[in-house]
Each structure stands twice: as C-alpha cells, then as structure tokens.
Design a protein around this motif. Structure first.
Motif, PDB file in Angstrom:
ATOM      1  N   UNK A   1       9.453 -11.409  45.262  1.00 26.24           N
ATOM      2  CA  UNK A   1       8.315 -10.830  46.004  1.00 26.24           C
ATOM      3  C   UNK A   1       7.922  -9.462  45.419  1.00 26.24           C
ATOM      4  N   UNK A   2       8.928  -8.628  45.111  1.00 29.29           N
ATOM      5  CA  UNK A   2       8.647  -7.293  44.571  1.00 29.29           C
ATOM      6  C   UNK A   2       7.947  -7.381  43.217  1.00 29.29           C
ATOM      7  N   UNK A   3       8.425  -8.289  42.371  1.00 29.98           N
ATOM      8  CA  UNK A   3       7.833  -8.436  41.034  1.00 29.98           C
ATOM      9  C   UNK A   3       6.401  -8.951  41.158  1.00 29.98           C
ATOM     10  N   UNK A   4       6.211  -9.938  42.042  1.00 32.97           N
ATOM     11  CA  UNK A   4       4.871 -10.508  42.234  1.00 32.97           C
ATOM     12  C   UNK A   4       3.911  -9.450  42.784  1.00 32.97           C
ATOM     13  N   UNK A   5       4.374  -8.676  43.793  1.00 30.78           N
ATOM     14  CA  UNK A   5       3.510  -7.640  44.375  1.00 30.78           C
ATOM     15  C   UNK A   5       3.132  -6.568  43.354  1.00 30.78           C
ATOM     16  N   UNK A   6       4.088  -6.205  42.499  1.00 32.38           N
ATOM     17  CA  UNK A   6       3.814  -5.173  41.493  1.00 32.38           C
ATOM     18  C   UNK A   6       2.758  -5.657  40.499  1.00 32.38           C
ATOM     19  N   UNK A   7       2.925  -6.903  40.012  1.00 33.70           N
ATOM     20  CA  UNK A   7       1.964  -7.437  39.033  1.00 33.70           C
ATOM     21  C   UNK A   7       0.585  -7.587  39.667  1.00 33.70           C
ATOM     22  N   UNK A   8       0.576  -8.070  40.901  1.00 36.74           N
ATOM     23  CA  UNK A   8      -0.683  -8.281  41.620  1.00 36.74           C
ATOM     24  C   UNK A   8      -1.395  -6.947  41.886  1.00 36.74           C
ATOM     25  N   UNK A   9      -0.628  -5.939  42.304  1.00 36.98           N
ATOM     26  CA  UNK A   9      -1.219  -4.627  42.606  1.00 36.98           C
ATOM     27  C   UNK A   9      -1.801  -3.998  41.334  1.00 36.98           C
ATOM     28  N   UNK A  10      -1.057  -4.128  40.219  1.00 32.58           N
ATOM     29  CA  UNK A  10      -1.556  -3.554  38.957  1.00 32.58           C
ATOM     30  C   UNK A  10      -2.874  -4.209  38.573  1.00 32.58           C
ATOM     31  N   UNK A  11      -2.966  -5.516  38.796  1.00 32.10           N
ATOM     32  CA  UNK A  11      -4.193  -6.233  38.440  1.00 32.10           C
ATOM     33  C   UNK A  11      -5.350  -5.806  39.352  1.00 32.10           C
ATOM     34  N   UNK A  12      -5.076  -5.739  40.643  1.00 27.44           N
ATOM     35  CA  UNK A  12      -6.135  -5.410  41.605  1.00 27.44           C
ATOM     36  C   UNK A  12      -6.597  -3.967  41.516  1.00 27.44           C
ATOM     37  N   UNK A  13      -5.651  -3.063  41.226  1.00 24.64           N
ATOM     38  CA  UNK A  13      -5.993  -1.629  41.263  1.00 24.64           C
ATOM     39  C   UNK A  13      -6.203  -1.042  39.861  1.00 24.64           C
ATOM     40  N   UNK A  14      -6.172  -1.870  38.839  1.00 23.92           N
ATOM     41  CA  UNK A  14      -6.311  -1.342  37.481  1.00 23.92           C
ATOM     42  C   UNK A  14      -5.118  -0.475  37.106  1.00 23.92           C
ATOM     43  N   UNK A  15      -3.942  -0.889  37.496  1.00 25.16           N
ATOM     44  CA  UNK A  15      -2.712  -0.143  37.197  1.00 25.16           C
ATOM     45  C   UNK A  15      -2.093   0.401  38.480  1.00 25.16           C
ATOM     46  N   UNK A  16      -0.769   0.564  38.460  1.00 27.37           N
ATOM     47  CA  UNK A  16      -0.071   1.169  39.612  1.00 27.37           C
ATOM     48  C   UNK A  16       1.246   1.760  39.093  1.00 27.37           C
ATOM     49  N   UNK A  17       2.028   2.304  40.010  1.00 28.26           N
ATOM     50  CA  UNK A  17       3.274   2.974  39.634  1.00 28.26           C
ATOM     51  C   UNK A  17       4.484   2.316  40.287  1.00 28.26           C
ATOM     52  N   UNK A  18       5.605   2.432  39.610  1.00 28.31           N
ATOM     53  CA  UNK A  18       6.885   2.117  40.255  1.00 28.31           C
ATOM     54  C   UNK A  18       7.749   3.373  40.113  1.00 28.31           C
ATOM     55  N   UNK A  19       8.624   3.604  41.089  1.00 26.56           N
ATOM     56  CA  UNK A  19       9.522   4.766  41.002  1.00 26.56           C
ATOM     57  C   UNK A  19      10.837   4.298  40.397  1.00 26.56           C
TER      58      UNK A  19
END
Ligand code: F3S
Length: 298
Positions: free
Chosen positions: A17-35
């Motif tokens: 779920x975490x990996x899917x959400x990260x990839x999906x968020x990066x696609x939707x928002x044009x990039x995102x961050x992980x800590x």
C-alpha cells in the motif's frame, strides 16, 4: 532436488500500500517526498525515485506546498506536527496495524498508564510509537524486562499497558508478557504483532526445520528480515541472508537435497523470483560439482 518457497514471502499489504500510494502521489502531484527510505529495500526506493518520489532526510527540508508520503512504519508525533506547521501536505501510508498501536499508546497515556513496548528502540516504527506517550519503556530482550520488574515493588501495582512492535519475534513478546503477568496487578496486554508477520515467521520456522539449507531474502536494514534469519538459524544449520540473487554461490548448496526460501515484508516479488531461479540453477550446479568430484575419486 527441491526448492520450497514460502507462500508468505515478500510484500505484506502495508508495504504494498505504501509503495503504491507513493508512486500514485508522485504521478498525480508531479513529484512528492518521502522522509528517509519509504521501505527498507534499496531497489524499490531507487525505482520510486525514478518515478519522482524524492528523498528528504528530515521534515525541516520540506516547505509549504510540498507533498510528503508517510511511510508504512509511521512517523513520530513531533515530525507530523512539524510537517503540518510547515504547510506540507501529508499522504498517510502508515500501515493500519502501526496506527492501531499508536492509538493504543496514546490511550494508555490519557489513562495515566505506563506504556511498555516490546521491540527494538532504534527501529523507526518503535520510535514513532514511543512518541505518542511521554515516558515509554522499550525492551528488546526478556532480560531487560526482568531487570525492570526486579526494580519495582513486588507485586507491582503500577498500571501498565504492553504492546509489541508489529514485527517482534513472537517468542520474545510471549516471554516478556508472561514475566509481567506474574508480577503486575494492573496490566493490559495487547498482542500487536501483525498477522502477516506471524504467518511469515511460522512458515519460516516450519520450512527451515525440514530443509538442508535456507535462503532469506531482504534488505540488511530490514528488521523483519533479520528476525526471519534468526528464526531459521535456530532450526537449520545452513542459513544465508541475501539482498539479491547474485550473492548466492553453488558452494552454499553443496550436498543439499532440499532448500527453503523466504523473504522479508519489503522484498519485491521480482527479486524473490530471481533468487528462486538462481537457487534452482545453483542447486543443479552444486549437484554437478558433487558428481565430478565422485568421478575424480573413481
Ligand atoms: Fe503492516 Fe504488518 Fe506489513 S504491520 S507494514 S502489514 S509487516
């Protein structure tokens, strides 16, 4: 020659779920961050970076308008507060099992109870859980539990709430709970080891007890993979932990007729498949080696 592959090997639903959400968020928002690393697996982290999930070492590197994906281990109350204060939008990929423990600990704090966490004090999940109460005790061995309880009045009347790191070794949790049950008069115990972990550990124990050699696949930073290796080492003489297939050599399988394979919760299926294929080849190579040695003797 056989390779027994554990059915529970690989991604658990929380990691998936975490990996899917990260990839999906990066696609939707044009990039995102992980800590830090969103999961303990270098190849998955590299793939996410390629897809636009950038890595920050701390919340202070992010600013208003940034989007951060909270990893499956969860984050501490302080870090979540800092992100909110800085106007960072958070996509919460904390595993529901970890969130349940954070809530239990916060509840214990509200009720004025002493929280005891059975787990590794240095693990990010435990550090996150610990932040939801003011003075938790974290024990990673049953000896540490004994030392603490011996320093209390007997019987111990302090209200105590016990939880476990989701990937805690069951034996450690059960021994610790038993020690506390014998001494504490006001005790609440929550078995928070997640089912996926429990299943993976039981299967690893079962398979390693019946094979000649056991391979555990997972990142060296992964606590649950390390625990799997320890469980297998107690039951099988030849155990190796690898991150990738190329770390295996035919020598390891020399004289082996059946080998087992399991993997930690953050190991992707592609790596497991590669290791499985390599093991089948390596076992064949090791067999070949034995035959040519026999030929040499004759
Ligand atoms: Fe969640 Fe259990 Fe995986 S706690 S992240 S499902 S190992």
């Amino acid at each position: 020659m056989n390779v027994i592959l554990a059915e529970s090997a690989g991604f658990c639903y929380g990691v998936e779920r975490a990996v899917r959400l990260a990839a999906q968020t990066a696609e939707e928002c044009g990039g995102c961050w992980m800590l830090g690393d969103i999961i303990h697996n270098a190849s998955v982290v590299e793939e996410l970076e390629r897809r636009g999930v950038r890595r920050a070492e701390g919340a202070e590197e992010l600013s208003c308008g940034d989007v951060a994906v909270i990893r499956s281990h969860g984050e501490s109350k302080e870090i979540l507060g800092m992100l909110a204060q800085r106007g960072v939008r958070c996509v919460n990929a904390t595993c529901p099992n970890v969130m349940r423990i954070q809530n239990l600990v916060a509840q214990a704090e509200q009720e004025g109870r002493q929280t005891v966490i059975i787990g590794d004090p240095e693990h990010p999940e435990v550090r996150g859980i610990a932040s939801w109460c003011s003075a938790p005790l974290v024990f990673d061995t049953s000896d540490a539990v004994i030392r603490w309880i011996s320093g209390q009045k007997s019987p111990c009347g302090i209200p105590v709430t016990v939880v476990a790191q989701t990937t805690c070794i069951r034996e450690l949790f059960e021994t610790s709970a038993k020690i506390l049950k014998n001494q504490c008069t006001n005790l609440k115990i929550f078995d928070t080891i997640c089912n996926a972990t429990h299943r993976r550990q039981s299967e690893a124990a079962e398979i390693s007890a019946m094979v000649d050699a056991m391979v555990v696949v997972g990142d060296r930073k992964s606590a649950n993979t390390k625990h799997l290796t320890e469980i297998c080492q107690e039951r099988c003489r030849s155990v190796i932990q690898v991150e990738k297939a190329d770390e295996l050599s035919p020598d390891f399988f020399h004289g082996c007729s059946v080998a087992g394979l399991t993997a930690g919760a953050s190991t992707p299926a592609g790596i497991i498949k590669e290791v499985y294929a390599t093991m089948s080849e390596e076992i064949k190579a090791a067999e070949g080696k034995e035959e040519s040695f026999e030929e040499l003797l004759n």
